[in-house]
Design a protein around this motif. Structure first.
Motif, PDB file in Angstrom:
ATOM      1  N   ALA A 118       0.833  -1.211   0.000  1.00 59.59           N
ATOM      2  CA  ALA A 118       0.000   0.000   0.000  1.00 59.59           C
ATOM      3  C   ALA A 118       0.864   1.256   0.000  1.00 59.59           C
ATOM      4  CB  ALA A 118      -0.933  -0.004   1.204  1.00 59.59           C
ATOM      5  N   PHE A 119       1.969   1.222   0.749  1.00 60.65           N
ATOM      6  CA  PHE A 119       2.827   2.404   0.822  1.00 60.65           C
ATOM      7  C   PHE A 119       3.470   2.689  -0.532  1.00 60.65           C
ATOM      8  CE2 PHE A 119       7.057   4.282   1.689  1.00 60.65           C
ATOM      9  CZ  PHE A 119       6.625   5.493   2.203  1.00 60.65           C
ATOM     10  N   LEU A 120       3.896   1.647  -1.228  1.00 60.33           N
ATOM     11  CA  LEU A 120       4.505   1.854  -2.540  1.00 60.33           C
ATOM     12  C   LEU A 120       3.491   2.377  -3.543  1.00 60.33           C
ATOM     13  CD1 LEU A 120       7.001   1.668  -4.245  1.00 60.33           C
ATOM     14  CD2 LEU A 120       6.517  -0.743  -4.657  1.00 60.33           C
ATOM     15  N   ILE A 121       2.269   1.861  -3.470  1.00 59.88           N
ATOM     16  CA  ILE A 121       1.218   2.380  -4.353  1.00 59.88           C
ATOM     17  C   ILE A 121       0.928   3.841  -4.032  1.00 59.88           C
ATOM     18  CG2 ILE A 121      -1.217   2.136  -4.988  1.00 59.88           C
ATOM     19  CD1 ILE A 121      -0.951  -0.850  -4.581  1.00 59.88           C
ATOM     20  N   LEU A 122       0.980   4.193  -2.736  1.00 58.56           N
ATOM     21  CA  LEU A 122       0.800   5.589  -2.353  1.00 58.56           C
ATOM     22  C   LEU A 122       1.892   6.468  -2.949  1.00 58.56           C
ATOM     23  CD1 LEU A 122      -0.628   7.783  -0.682  1.00 58.56           C
ATOM     24  CD2 LEU A 122       0.814   7.124   1.251  1.00 58.56           C
ATOM     25  N   LEU A 123       3.137   5.975  -2.973  1.00 54.00           N
ATOM     26  CA  LEU A 123       4.226   6.734  -3.592  1.00 54.00           C
ATOM     27  C   LEU A 123       3.938   6.994  -5.066  1.00 54.00           C
ATOM     28  CD1 LEU A 123       7.486   5.121  -2.149  1.00 54.00           C
ATOM     29  CD2 LEU A 123       6.480   7.306  -1.534  1.00 54.00           C
ATOM     30  N   LEU A 124       3.497   5.965  -5.767  1.00 46.00           N
ATOM     31  CA  LEU A 124       3.231   6.109  -7.200  1.00 46.00           C
ATOM     32  C   LEU A 124       2.079   7.073  -7.458  1.00 46.00           C
ATOM     33  CD1 LEU A 124       3.588   2.361  -8.282  1.00 46.00           C
ATOM     34  CD2 LEU A 124       5.270   4.190  -8.542  1.00 46.00           C
ATOM     35  N   VAL A 125       1.029   6.967  -6.648  1.00 45.59           N
ATOM     36  CA  VAL A 125      -0.130   7.841  -6.837  1.00 45.59           C
ATOM     37  C   VAL A 125       0.199   9.282  -6.448  1.00 45.59           C
ATOM     38  CG1 VAL A 125      -2.490   8.288  -6.079  1.00 45.59           C
ATOM     39  CG2 VAL A 125      -1.772   5.953  -6.554  1.00 45.59           C
ATOM     40  N   ALA A 126       0.959   9.451  -5.359  1.00 48.80           N
ATOM     41  CA  ALA A 126       1.307  10.796  -4.910  1.00 48.80           C
ATOM     42  C   ALA A 126       2.186  11.522  -5.924  1.00 48.80           C
ATOM     43  CB  ALA A 126       2.019  10.727  -3.561  1.00 48.80           C
ATOM     44  N   GLY A 127       2.959  10.766  -6.700  1.00 51.88           N
ATOM     45  CA  GLY A 127       3.812  11.393  -7.703  1.00 51.88           C
ATOM     46  C   GLY A 127       3.119  11.696  -9.010  1.00 51.88           C
ATOM     47  N   LEU A 128       1.830  11.348  -9.122  1.00 48.20           N
ATOM     48  CA  LEU A 128       1.115  11.582 -10.374  1.00 48.20           C
ATOM     49  C   LEU A 128       1.079  13.053 -10.796  1.00 48.20           C
ATOM     50  CD1 LEU A 128      -1.931   9.140 -10.424  1.00 48.20           C
ATOM     51  CD2 LEU A 128      -0.130   9.347 -12.128  1.00 48.20           C
ATOM     52  N   PRO A 129       0.831  14.016  -9.895  1.00 47.77           N
ATOM     53  CA  PRO A 129       0.825  15.413 -10.353  1.00 47.77           C
ATOM     54  C   PRO A 129       2.134  15.844 -11.000  1.00 47.77           C
ATOM     55  CG  PRO A 129      -0.187  15.237  -8.190  1.00 47.77           C
ATOM     56  CD  PRO A 129       0.409  13.893  -8.490  1.00 47.77           C
ATOM     57  N   LEU A 130       3.267  15.451 -10.400  1.00 45.03           N
ATOM     58  CA  LEU A 130       4.556  15.772 -11.005  1.00 45.03           C
ATOM     59  C   LEU A 130       4.820  14.911 -12.236  1.00 45.03           C
ATOM     60  CD1 LEU A 130       6.773  16.172  -7.806  1.00 45.03           C
ATOM     61  CD2 LEU A 130       6.046  17.967  -9.380  1.00 45.03           C
ATOM     62  N   TYR A 131       4.356  13.680 -12.168  1.00 41.85           N
ATOM     63  CA  TYR A 131       4.558  12.747 -13.282  1.00 41.85           C
ATOM     64  C   TYR A 131       3.807  13.211 -14.524  1.00 41.85           C
ATOM     65  CZ  TYR A 131       5.595   8.070 -15.104  1.00 41.85           C
ATOM     66  OH  TYR A 131       6.083   7.014 -15.821  1.00 41.85           O
ATOM     67  N   SER A 132       2.602  13.748 -14.325  1.00 42.99           N
ATOM     68  CA  SER A 132       1.762  14.128 -15.463  1.00 42.99           C
ATOM     69  C   SER A 132       2.014  15.550 -15.940  1.00 42.99           C
ATOM     70  CB  SER A 132       0.282  13.976 -15.085  1.00 42.99           C
ATOM     71  OG  SER A 132      -0.032  14.770 -13.954  1.00 42.99           O
ATOM     72  N   ILE A 133       3.065  16.193 -15.436  1.00 39.64           N
ATOM     73  CA  ILE A 133       3.380  17.543 -15.909  1.00 39.64           C
ATOM     74  C   ILE A 133       3.769  17.526 -17.385  1.00 39.64           C
ATOM     75  CG2 ILE A 133       5.855  17.537 -15.363  1.00 39.64           C
ATOM     76  CD1 ILE A 133       5.518  20.360 -14.285  1.00 39.64           C
ATOM     77  N   VAL A 134       4.121  16.345 -17.881  1.00 40.13           N
ATOM     78  CA  VAL A 134       4.490  16.240 -19.295  1.00 40.13           C
ATOM     79  C   VAL A 134       3.310  16.561 -20.207  1.00 40.13           C
ATOM     80  CG1 VAL A 134       6.333  14.568 -18.881  1.00 40.13           C
ATOM     81  CG2 VAL A 134       4.007  13.760 -19.205  1.00 40.13           C
ATOM     82  N   PHE A 135       2.092  16.440 -19.705  1.00 42.68           N
ATOM     83  CA  PHE A 135       0.931  16.747 -20.545  1.00 42.68           C
ATOM     84  C   PHE A 135       0.863  18.235 -20.889  1.00 42.68           C
ATOM     85  CE2 PHE A 135      -0.627  12.809 -18.451  1.00 42.68           C
ATOM     86  CZ  PHE A 135      -0.797  12.055 -19.593  1.00 42.68           C
ATOM     87  N   LEU A 136       1.528  19.065 -20.090  1.00 42.04           N
ATOM     88  CA  LEU A 136       1.562  20.487 -20.398  1.00 42.04           C
ATOM     89  C   LEU A 136       2.369  20.783 -21.648  1.00 42.04           C
ATOM     90  CD1 LEU A 136       2.160  21.936 -16.806  1.00 42.04           C
ATOM     91  CD2 LEU A 136      -0.002  21.836 -18.065  1.00 42.04           C
ATOM     92  N   PHE A 137       3.306  19.897 -21.976  1.00 44.36           N
ATOM     93  CA  PHE A 137       4.201  20.137 -23.101  1.00 44.36           C
ATOM     94  C   PHE A 137       3.938  19.199 -24.266  1.00 44.36           C
ATOM     95  CE2 PHE A 137       6.367  21.053 -19.084  1.00 44.36           C
ATOM     96  CZ  PHE A 137       6.652  22.404 -19.250  1.00 44.36           C
ATOM     97  N   GLY A 138       3.080  18.192 -24.077  1.00 50.16           N
ATOM     98  CA  GLY A 138       2.765  17.275 -25.160  1.00 50.16           C
ATOM     99  C   GLY A 138       3.797  16.179 -25.300  1.00 50.16           C
ATOM    100  N   GLY A 139       3.579  15.329 -26.283  1.00 48.87           N
ATOM    101  CA  GLY A 139       4.515  14.248 -26.555  1.00 48.87           C
ATOM    102  C   GLY A 139       4.140  12.932 -25.902  1.00 48.87           C
ATOM    103  N   VAL A 140       3.199  12.934 -24.958  1.00 49.70           N
ATOM    104  CA  VAL A 140       2.802  11.729 -24.245  1.00 49.70           C
ATOM    105  C   VAL A 140       1.281  11.630 -24.267  1.00 49.70           C
ATOM    106  CG1 VAL A 140       2.885  10.474 -22.062  1.00 49.70           C
ATOM    107  CG2 VAL A 140       4.830  11.868 -22.766  1.00 49.70           C
ATOM    108  N   SER A 141       0.761  10.454 -24.557  1.00 46.74           N
ATOM    109  CA  SER A 141      -0.680  10.253 -24.586  1.00 46.74           C
ATOM    110  C   SER A 141      -1.166   9.718 -23.242  1.00 46.74           C
ATOM    111  CB  SER A 141      -1.057   9.274 -25.698  1.00 46.74           C
ATOM    112  OG  SER A 141      -0.550   7.978 -25.415  1.00 46.74           O
ATOM    113  N   PRO A 142      -2.412  10.016 -22.874  1.00 44.55           N
ATOM    114  CA  PRO A 142      -2.954   9.451 -21.625  1.00 44.55           C
ATOM    115  C   PRO A 142      -2.951   7.926 -21.623  1.00 44.55           C
ATOM    116  CG  PRO A 142      -4.332  11.239 -22.420  1.00 44.55           C
ATOM    117  CD  PRO A 142      -3.340  10.951 -23.502  1.00 44.55           C
ATOM    118  N   THR A 143      -3.082   7.309 -22.805  1.00 45.27           N
ATOM    119  CA  THR A 143      -3.066   5.844 -22.877  1.00 45.27           C
ATOM    120  C   THR A 143      -1.739   5.290 -22.404  1.00 45.27           C
ATOM    121  OG1 THR A 143      -4.592   5.935 -24.760  1.00 45.27           O
ATOM    122  CG2 THR A 143      -3.403   3.870 -24.392  1.00 45.27           C
ATOM    123  N   GLN A 144      -0.647   5.939 -22.770  1.00 40.98           N
ATOM    124  CA  GLN A 144       0.671   5.487 -22.330  1.00 40.98           C
ATOM    125  C   GLN A 144       0.810   5.599 -20.816  1.00 40.98           C
ATOM    126  OE1 GLN A 144       3.104   7.988 -24.981  1.00 40.98           O
ATOM    127  NE2 GLN A 144       4.049   6.118 -25.756  1.00 40.98           N
TER     128      GLN A 144
END
Length: 284
Positions: A118-144
């Motif tokens: 659960a703690f590791l999953i929390l790490l992955l989920v908590a990093g989503l806002p920083l992880y998904s910053i790439v959507f601001l610049f393009g190049g990555v699809s939500p499917t990926q």
């Protein structure tokens, strides 16, 4: 009806784990490092271009690097979180007390597994806002992004099941941890080595006129169960096509990955459930 699906072991373990200060300090440290990496990556690449712009191709490079680092994080941390789930109870001499409760072996094993990862999953989920910053610049699809996080989840559960199994069948936490990390080395490094060995052997001439072997299911299998290879083929689909061309197997490698790690999860959990109370009888 709700009591049938309740798991007191899971609830107790979650409360103990997330009430500890080290859990939240570890989460803060991880997010801080991720923030430094993303911020540094953006600043360095914008300085290199001299225009202050961040191109979609550069955004995809950042996404790829973070994805590979996250998979490495999953494979490195998960054994440490799960390898001592049962063996630590045995070392504290509290396992026999836990087994005398009304909880079934399945509830105990599943509760220990879910609370450990659960703690590791929390790490992955908590990093989503920083992880998904790439959507601001393009190049990555939500499917990926969705595909990569689903692969994380499957890998975490499978590795956690391996750790729970070794923690159940061994008496010492250190032995269980060594065995689990050994399994991770096999899945991450040995399979890559076996793939390159098989690939080299397949490139050797198999006939006097210099023909090559084009059908290599074993080589394809080693590449398909490697987490790093899965990340590369998800990020760069053309690599998956190249792998099929080299081995002569048209099946997508992610299909083999899902089947293999699902089987690993089921088999390891079954062994852990069967051996949990058998170890108690043997120790007597």
């Amino acid at each position: 009806m709700m009591q049938r699906f309740s798991n007191p072991v899971l609830m107790k373990e979650l409360k103990l784990r997330f009430r500890a200060f080290k859990s939240f300090s570890g989460l803060m440290f991880y997010l801080f490092l991720l923030f430094i990496f993303v911020g540094g990556f953006l600043s360095v690449f914008t300085q290199f271009t001299g225009t202050g712009f961040f191109r979609p191709s550069e955004s995809f490079i950042m996404f790829s690097v973070i994805s590979v680092l996250q998979m490495a994080l999953v494979m490195f941390i998960t054994p440490g979180l799960t390898a001592g789930a049962i063996s630590s109870e045995r070392e504290r001499q509290t396992l026999n007390i836990l087994l005398t409760t009304t909880q079934s072996s399945t509830q105990i094993i599943i509760g220990k597994l879910l609370s450990s990862i659960a703690f590791l999953i929390l790490l992955l989920v908590a990093g989503l806002p920083l992880y998904s910053i790439v959507f601001l610049f393009g190049g990555v699809s939500p499917t990926q992004l969705i595909t990569i996080f689903l692969s994380y989840l499957l890998t975490v559960v499978a590795i956690g099941s391996i750790g729970i199994m070794f923690s159940t069948i061994t008496k010492k936490t250190i032995v269980s941890m060594i065995a689990t990390y050994g399994a991770m080395i096999f899945l991450g490094a040995v399979t890559a080595f076996l793939f390159f060995v098989g690939f080299s052997l397949d490139r050797m001439p198999t006939s006097p006129v210099g023909g090559f072997s084009t059908n290599s299911p074993i080589t394809f299998f080693w590449a398909s169960i490697n987490p790093g290879a899965l990340m590369l083929t998800v990020l760069y689909p053309e690599l998956g096509t190249e792998l099929s061309n080299l081995t002569g197997i048209s099946m997508p490698n992610w299909v083999v990955y899902i089947i293999f790690y699902s089987l690993i999860t089921v088999v390891c959990l079954w062994i852990a459930i069967r051996k949990l109370r058998a170890n108690m009888k043997h120790s007597r």
